[in-house]
Design a protein around this motif. Structure first.
Motif, PDB file in Angstrom:
ATOM      1  N   LEU A   2      38.854  31.389  40.840  1.00 26.28           N
ATOM      2  CA  LEU A   2      38.903  31.914  42.208  1.00 26.28           C
ATOM      3  C   LEU A   2      39.861  33.097  42.295  1.00 26.28           C
ATOM      4  O   LEU A   2      39.549  34.114  42.919  1.00 26.28           O
ATOM      5  CB  LEU A   2      39.335  30.808  43.184  1.00 26.28           C
ATOM      6  N   SER A   3      41.025  32.979  41.659  1.00 29.90           N
ATOM      7  CA  SER A   3      41.993  34.080  41.661  1.00 29.90           C
ATOM      8  C   SER A   3      41.412  35.321  41.000  1.00 29.90           C
ATOM      9  O   SER A   3      41.608  36.442  41.474  1.00 29.90           O
ATOM     10  CB  SER A   3      43.277  33.654  40.948  1.00 29.90           C
ATOM     11  N   LYS A   4      40.710  35.126  39.891  1.00 27.38           N
ATOM     12  CA  LYS A   4      40.103  36.261  39.203  1.00 27.38           C
ATOM     13  C   LYS A   4      39.025  36.912  40.073  1.00 27.38           C
ATOM     14  O   LYS A   4      38.881  38.140  40.099  1.00 27.38           O
ATOM     15  CB  LYS A   4      39.512  35.808  37.862  1.00 27.38           C
ATOM     16  N   PHE A   5      38.264  36.078  40.780  1.00 24.29           N
ATOM     17  CA  PHE A   5      37.236  36.625  41.673  1.00 24.29           C
ATOM     18  C   PHE A   5      37.877  37.379  42.843  1.00 24.29           C
ATOM     19  O   PHE A   5      37.374  38.439  43.253  1.00 24.29           O
ATOM     20  CB  PHE A   5      36.346  35.502  42.209  1.00 24.29           C
TER      21      PHE A   5
ATOM     22  N   GLY B  35      36.852  45.630  34.471  1.00 27.42           N
ATOM     23  CA  GLY B  35      37.596  44.647  33.695  1.00 27.42           C
ATOM     24  C   GLY B  35      37.154  43.225  34.002  1.00 27.42           C
ATOM     25  O   GLY B  35      36.999  42.389  33.096  1.00 27.42           O
ATOM     26  N   TYR B  36      36.921  42.938  35.287  1.00 25.51           N
ATOM     27  CA  TYR B  36      36.472  41.593  35.679  1.00 25.51           C
ATOM     28  C   TYR B  36      35.065  41.322  35.156  1.00 25.51           C
ATOM     29  O   TYR B  36      34.783  40.229  34.642  1.00 25.51           O
ATOM     30  CB  TYR B  36      36.507  41.456  37.194  1.00 25.51           C
ATOM     31  N   LEU B  37      34.173  42.289  35.280  1.00 20.95           N
ATOM     32  CA  LEU B  37      32.811  42.109  34.782  1.00 20.95           C
ATOM     33  C   LEU B  37      32.802  41.932  33.261  1.00 20.95           C
ATOM     34  O   LEU B  37      32.021  41.152  32.716  1.00 20.95           O
ATOM     35  CB  LEU B  37      31.939  43.301  35.186  1.00 20.95           C
TER      36      LEU B  37
END
Length: 342
Positions: A247-250, A281-283
């Motif tokens: 959740l934090s990363k999202f 970076g997230y993807l």
């Protein structure tokens, strides 16, 4: 909008304006934009030369200057500053705003060196650190140099009113947050504390830049450098946070998307660049860690990308009406800022 002479000539060919108006309008626009930084050979030379001179007295300062002693360093700094102000006034008298602003900035950047020399001369320097450490390490006793730089920067910026003068002020504010934290924490500055300080100080600088943008956008782009270092500090602190929560990363991904939206709204590329880096970076994390064995992930990502392109087409079709309605709901100062950037 990049309004070139060719476009004006095309408008003349369509009988929108006359050939005489093309020349007059082009000369007027050229005169209006001569003090705006552009990616031209002349402006590259201006900034290259200025940054080399500024770097020589800041980032690239070597130990050779220590041999002059405190009084010598102070005297040379004052002499350099006097010459810099003389050149600034000479350029200003010739309406050469960009080189004048660079030379005035050079004077401001001499301030921490002069204060360092003054403290060495008085014998009140607290440890064996030297001036070149100022740009490398976090120490509480840099605060005297930073406060002096802010004071001199404010005075010089008030007198000459060149947007580039905000650059050393923004850098100093960035340095100052770390050094104040070191003083409060007694020097025990952990990486976790550095990340949080960077995050929140970046937010404060972005808020300051937004306020400056609203108040002074009609006079010049005084908020540019504050936005730059505010976004770097905020994004750097945000991206350094460690979390095992998906959740934090999202939420990190969503924050970067919001940054892209803010950048487009305010026409500030720095938000878009760092927001795009964070989003990619997230993807990349999803592709390499979460869905590494799922063949549907690239297909789903492609579909999302095409969907975003379609949203762009819809936005282009209805942009005028959406923009008009949404801006009518905004406070007048913010509306004027957005209209000035359209």
């Amino acid at each position: 909008m990049n309004l070139t002479k060719k476009k004006l000539e095309d408008a003349s060919a369509e009988n929108i304006i006359s050939p005489q108006q093309v020349e007059s309008l082009y000369e007027f626009l050229l005169a209006q934009s001569q003090d705006v930084p552009k990616f031209t050979f002349t402006h590259v030379l201006y900034y290259l030369g200025g940054l080399i001179a500024i770097g020589a007295m800041t980032l690239f300062m070597n130990l050779g200057w220590e041999s002059f002693g405190g009084a010598g360093i102070l005297s040379i700094s004052v002499l350099y500053a006097a010459v810099g102000l003389k050149i600034t006034n000479s350029f200003a008298a010739k309406n050469l705003a960009i080189p004048a602003g660079i030379c005035a900035t050079f004077v401001v950047c001499l301030t921490p060196l002069a204060i360092y020399g003054f403290q060495q001369w008085l014998g009140v320097w607290p440890d064996d650190s030297v001036y070149r450490d100022y740009h490398r390490y976090i120490k509480w006793h840099w605060l005297y140099m930073e406060l002096g730089t802010l004071a001199v920067g404010a005075i010089v910026a008030w007198k000459y009113k060149y947007p580039f003068l905000i650059m050393p002020i923004a850098v100093t504010l960035w340095y100052m947050t770390m050094d104040i934290t070191a003083m409060i924490s007694g020097g025990d500055l952990t990486w976790e504390l550095r990340e949080l300080v960077s995050l929140y100080s970046g937010l404060l600088m972005i808020g300051l830049a937004f306020w400056v943008d609203i108040r002074a956008h009609q006079k010049g782009d005084y908020a540019f450098w504050i936005y730059i270092f505010g976004v770097i500090a905020f994004w750097g602190g945000l991206s350094s946070q460690n979390s095992d929560s998906e959740l934090s990363k999202f939420l990190y991904f969503c924050t970067n998307l919001i940054m892209i939206g803010v950048g487009v709204l305010l026409v500030r590329r720095v938000f878009v660049v760092f927001g795009a880096l964070g989003s990619c970076g997230y993807l990349g994390y999803l592709a390499s860690d979460v869905f590494s064995d799922t063949w549907l992930f690239p297909i789903a990502l492609t579909a999302i990308g095409l969907g975003i392109i379609y949203l762009g087409i819809l936005w282009q079709k209805h942009e005028r009406s959406i923009t008009k309605k949404s801006r009518s709901l905004l406070p007048v100062p913010l509306r004027q800022l957005l209209e000035a950037k359209s």
